[in-house]
Design a protein around this motif. Structure first.
Motif, short mmCIF file in Angstrom:
data_model
loop_
_atom_site.label_atom_id
_atom_site.label_comp_id
_atom_site.label_asym_id
_atom_site.label_seq_id
_atom_site.Cartn_x
_atom_site.Cartn_y
_atom_site.Cartn_z
N ALA A 1 -5.25 0.06 15.04
CA ALA A 1 -5.44 1.33 14.34
C ALA A 1 -6.65 2.04 14.93
O ALA A 1 -7.67 1.42 15.20
CB ALA A 1 -5.66 1.09 12.85
N TYR B 1 -9.45 4.93 14.30
CA TYR B 1 -10.09 5.69 13.23
C TYR B 1 -11.16 6.60 13.82
O TYR B 1 -11.71 6.33 14.89
CB TYR B 1 -10.78 4.75 12.23
N LEU C 1 -7.98 7.80 9.42
CA LEU C 1 -7.04 7.09 10.27
C LEU C 1 -6.35 8.10 11.17
O LEU C 1 -5.77 9.07 10.70
CB LEU C 1 -6.00 6.36 9.42
N LEU D 1 -1.64 4.51 13.94
CA LEU D 1 -1.43 3.07 13.94
C LEU D 1 -0.44 2.74 15.05
O LEU D 1 0.67 3.29 15.09
CB LEU D 1 -0.87 2.61 12.59
N ARG E 1 -5.68 -5.79 14.61
CA ARG E 1 -5.27 -6.72 13.56
C ARG E 1 -4.65 -7.94 14.20
O ARG E 1 -3.77 -7.82 15.06
CB ARG E 1 -4.28 -6.03 12.64
N GLY F 1 -0.62 -15.19 10.02
CA GLY F 1 0.01 -14.97 8.73
C GLY F 1 0.60 -13.58 8.63
O GLY F 1 0.66 -12.83 9.60
N ASN F 2 1.03 -13.21 7.48
CA ASN F 2 1.60 -11.89 7.28
C ASN F 2 0.54 -10.82 7.09
O ASN F 2 0.76 -9.66 7.40
CB ASN F 2 2.51 -11.89 6.03
N THR F 3 -0.59 -11.20 6.56
CA THR F 3 -1.64 -10.21 6.33
C THR F 3 -2.84 -10.58 7.16
O THR F 3 -3.67 -11.38 6.75
CB THR F 3 -2.02 -10.16 4.85
N GLY F 4 -2.89 -10.05 8.37
CA GLY F 4 -3.96 -10.41 9.28
C GLY F 4 -5.23 -9.62 9.01
O GLY F 4 -5.22 -8.55 8.43
N LEU G 1 -8.51 -7.39 10.02
CA LEU G 1 -8.74 -6.25 10.90
C LEU G 1 -10.13 -6.38 11.48
O LEU G 1 -11.12 -6.45 10.73
CB LEU G 1 -8.61 -4.95 10.11
N ASP H 1 -2.08 -6.47 -0.78
CA ASP H 1 -2.35 -7.88 -1.04
C ASP H 1 -3.49 -8.44 -0.18
O ASP H 1 -3.62 -9.66 -0.03
CB ASP H 1 -1.09 -8.72 -0.85
N TYR H 2 -4.28 -7.57 0.37
CA TYR H 2 -5.42 -8.04 1.16
C TYR H 2 -6.55 -7.06 0.95
O TYR H 2 -6.38 -5.85 1.13
CB TYR H 2 -5.03 -8.13 2.64
N ARG I 1 -7.44 -12.36 -1.27
CA ARG I 1 -6.02 -12.08 -1.49
C ARG I 1 -5.71 -12.36 -2.94
O ARG I 1 -6.37 -13.19 -3.57
CB ARG I 1 -5.17 -12.93 -0.55
N SER J 1 -4.94 -3.39 1.97
CA SER J 1 -3.82 -3.34 2.89
C SER J 1 -2.66 -4.15 2.33
O SER J 1 -2.85 -5.04 1.50
CB SER J 1 -4.23 -3.90 4.25
N GLY J 2 -1.47 -3.83 2.84
CA GLY J 2 -0.30 -4.60 2.47
C GLY J 2 0.05 -5.58 3.57
O GLY J 2 -0.70 -5.76 4.53
N THR J 3 1.20 -6.17 3.48
CA THR J 3 1.62 -7.14 4.46
C THR J 3 2.11 -6.45 5.73
O THR J 3 2.28 -5.24 5.76
CB THR J 3 2.77 -8.01 3.91
N GLY J 4 2.32 -7.26 6.72
CA GLY J 4 2.88 -6.73 7.95
C GLY J 4 1.93 -5.81 8.67
O GLY J 4 0.75 -6.09 8.81
N GLN K 1 1.08 -2.67 7.92
CA GLN K 1 0.66 -1.51 7.16
C GLN K 1 -0.79 -1.16 7.42
O GLN K 1 -1.60 -1.97 7.84
CB GLN K 1 0.87 -1.75 5.66
N ASN K 2 -1.09 0.09 7.12
CA ASN K 2 -2.45 0.59 7.33
C ASN K 2 -3.44 -0.10 6.43
O ASN K 2 -3.12 -0.59 5.36
CB ASN K 2 -2.49 2.08 7.03
N PHE K 3 -4.69 -0.09 6.87
CA PHE K 3 -5.81 -0.40 6.01
C PHE K 3 -6.30 0.91 5.43
O PHE K 3 -6.48 1.89 6.15
CB PHE K 3 -6.95 -1.04 6.82
#
Lengths: 117, 112
Positions: free
Chosen positions: A34, A36, A46, A49, A97, A101-104, A106, B31-32, B51, B93-96, B98-100
């Motif tokens: 991303a 910024y 932002l 992305l 990022r 996992g799914n939520t890495g 940043l 979720d983060y 989380r 932020s969400g999963t995958g 997605q933006n912060f």
């Protein structure tokens, strides 16, 4: 550990010229980057992305024509500010990022400060 | 619509006190929730993150309290030190991919 190198740290350019900045992820794979811009008041905007193998998504008020981005692999991204003017001044940050996992997390680069004369 | 709201805009505490910074968010799928701090002339650095599987996360003097029902989270800095003086940003932020989304920051000053 995870590191993000960003360069140049500072650029002074004349109105109407362009500035390119680069972002290198070290120690992890940056599946998304991303970009910024941080105003003097510290607010984050932002710009876009970028996800490897997907189209780059620009936010409102920012366009590919003005801020072209390249994200060719999992460790490198670049962005150019074309035809920079006073309103483009600020600290530009890349946030890479990781793919853990799914939520890495940043991680930010050190920032590229743009001054336009 | 602002996705993440942060308060106060500025905060001054005495050395040794607990500084409390607050954030709220809009999207229940987030979720983060990280906190960053930024010192003058430097870029933001990740401080601590949580989380929703837990409602509290501690790391030394820094603690995040998380309230999923109210969509709020806060950063508590215990035994504040002058070296903690910086601008603090919360984010969500969400999963995958997605933006912060970032709050507008809290400028913390710790007086010796």
């Amino acid at each position: 550990g995870a590191l993000v190198y960003q360069y140049p740290r500072r650029t002074i350019c004349k109105s109407g010229t362009s500035m390119r900045m680069e972002c290198q992820a070290v120690g992890f794979q940056a599946t998304s980057v991303a970009w910024y811009r941080q105003s003097p008041q510290k607010t984050f905007e932002l710009i876009a992305l970028s996800t490897v193998n997907s189209a780059i998504k620009y936010e409102q008020n920012f366009t590919q024509e003005k801020f072209p981005i390249s994200h060719p692999n999992l460790s490198f991204s670049s962005m150019t500010v074309l035809n920079a003017y006073l309103e483009d001044r600020g600290l530009y940050l890349c946030g890479a990022r990781d793919r853990t996992g799914n939520t890495g997390q940043l991680y930010f680069g050190e920032g590229s400060k743009l001054t336009v004369l | 619509q602002q996705q993440v709201r942060q308060s106060p805009q500025s905060l001054t505490v005495w050395e040794g006190e607990t500084a409390i910074l607050n954030c709220s968010y809009e999207d229940s799928t987030f979720d983060y929730f990280p906190w960053y701090h930024q010192f003058p002339g430097e870029s933001p650095a990740l401080l601590i993150a949580i989380r929703p599987v837990s409602n509290k996360k501690e790391d030394g003097r820094f603690t995040i309290f998380f309230n999923k029902r109210e969509k709020k989270f806060s950063l508590h800095i215990a035994d504040s030190q002058p070296g903690d003086s910086a601008t603090y940003f919360c984010a969500a932020s969400g999963t995958g991919y997605q933006n912060f989304y970032f709050g507008k920051g809290t400028s913390l000053t710790v007086i010796p």
